[in-house]
Design a protein around this motif. Sequence first.
Motif, short mmCIF file in Angstrom:
data_model
loop_
_atom_site.label_atom_id
_atom_site.label_comp_id
_atom_site.label_asym_id
_atom_site.label_seq_id
_atom_site.Cartn_x
_atom_site.Cartn_y
_atom_site.Cartn_z
N SER A 38 9.89 7.44 -14.21
CA SER A 38 8.82 8.27 -13.64
C SER A 38 8.76 7.69 -12.27
N PRO A 39 8.22 8.69 -11.16
CA PRO A 39 8.07 8.43 -9.80
C PRO A 39 7.23 7.28 -9.70
N GLY A 40 6.22 7.08 -10.55
CA GLY A 40 5.45 5.97 -10.25
C GLY A 40 6.18 4.46 -10.48
N PHE A 43 8.37 3.91 -7.67
CA PHE A 43 7.42 3.54 -6.55
C PHE A 43 7.35 1.96 -6.75
N ILE A 99 -1.67 5.53 -0.49
CA ILE A 99 -2.25 6.65 -1.38
C ILE A 99 -3.57 6.96 -1.18
N MET A 104 -4.92 7.90 -8.48
CA MET A 104 -3.63 7.77 -8.10
C MET A 104 -3.36 6.35 -7.70
N LEU A 108 -1.30 3.47 -9.44
CA LEU A 108 0.06 2.86 -8.92
C LEU A 108 -0.35 1.52 -8.49
N THR A 191 4.45 3.47 -16.04
CA THR A 191 3.45 4.62 -15.27
C THR A 191 3.67 5.89 -16.09
N LYS A 193 4.31 9.60 -17.49
CA LYS A 193 5.59 10.60 -16.97
C LYS A 193 4.96 12.05 -16.93
N TYR A 197 2.91 13.42 -9.46
CA TYR A 197 2.84 12.56 -8.38
C TYR A 197 2.67 12.96 -6.96
N VAL A 201 4.21 9.36 -2.84
CA VAL A 201 5.25 8.33 -4.05
C VAL A 201 6.57 8.99 -3.76
#
Length: 479
Positions: A38-40, A43, A99, A104, A108, A191, A193, A197, A201
């Motif tokens: 996931s992008p989180g 990150f 952020i 969010m 994060l 985090t 999915k 995001y 991010v």
Amino acid sequence: MSSWKLTKALRDQIYRYATVKQTGVSLRQMVQFGSKPSPGSLFHASHFAVHELPIRLSHRVKDLETLPNGLAKEPAIQTVRNWYAQSFEELTSLEEPVIKDLEMADILSGEKQYEETAKRQVSSQGSKRPYFFSDDGIVIDRRSHGSVSGGGGAAGASGGVSEDENEVHDLNSAHRHVLIPRPRRHYYIPTPKDIVYPSEVVDYNKLVTKVLTKIKRRHDATVTTIARGVQSWKRKKNFTYLDNSVNQFLDRFYLSRIGIRMLIGQTIALNQQAQGNMYSDDYVGIICLRTNVMEVAQDAIDAARFACEEHYDIMEAPPVQLYCPEDLEFMYVPGHLVHMLFETLKNSLRATIEFHQRLHPNTAIEDIHYPPVKIIVAEGLEDITVKVSDEGGGIPRSTIPLVWTYFYTSAEQRIEEYEPTYSSGSFKPPFMGLGVGLPHSRLYARYFSGDLKLISMEGYGTDVYLHLNRLSSSSEPLQ
């Protein structure tokens, strides 16, 4: 790059970072991202890398500047020092992502943990899975066809709670006025999915990937450049062998380099997977969940034989026979395994050719019948062991301890005579003469709790045993 200078302010900052303890990452922790991170989570990984790498780089800059007996003043050593310092500067100059969305930002921060409930299904694919590896002059590419070798001479822990980004690490009393952001404790933090995001991010992940790619390319020739510097210094001092302190430094430096490139390579590859530029269910970053030993060994064989044929200008290198179960798979970094097998095979092929040339002085090199180099792979409960056997004349018993010291080599071409040709990541190492192959390969093995051992029969040949740990729970051996 040539105009870049190491300033006093930057050096002071580097030395302050060098007081901070390094944080290790286990292979098992690195694969928790899965093949579709996931992008989180990326990150968190990007943020960890941006803050952890300067600490590791700072330790090595300090080591390079405190080498004894004039070694630190060698131009090649200072070149590498500048590479590390410049990379340190680029990473510490990156702006912290902001952020704006409070919910969010809470996600994060790492304070909310999301357990993955769906298990990833590893797809069953053909025996030749897509794979591309390029590092230290070795290139393996079988993304579109069976196996291409060559290119430049040859080819854990669960996610934990993160610390606040604004928290600072309190250094020793001499530097209490310096505030160094403390990175997250874990490389992987789960985090969700199934959420969208924000651009901050995604943009941060792309920025970190771009910076790390540039840094990785800059350091491609580090091993050879350090070798040139030490060999030049050794020649000026008229030393026959390196003393123990220099060998210990090189072990520490090269092992650290493996860890730095592992962290950089993994972060880049994870982000590339997320962006759709690289995808396979078998891979999490540069780690293969089902590394097929036979496939990787065959890649190393093809690359080593190609390099041997190019170096000696012969049509066909000595044959290599591989004895390995076709279905033997385990979780590992194929690039590391390629390095170790490639370097070991280079030694065996060179020894075989030169020993049998001496046995047949009146026979053309193309007409000599060379005995095969044999690779035998065995599977155990703890280790996978690879034995590389050659009939290259062996090593005198009194010389065996020197094999594990740096820059001991019986090759005719010495590193001080070799000028590396590299630019923009196209670095090409010499086939022989570096004198770092075996000790460096042993470090690769030990990085994930394996080992590399050697037994020789003088007058006949040498057996090298590569032990690969298959438990994969140990953390990095940071120094």
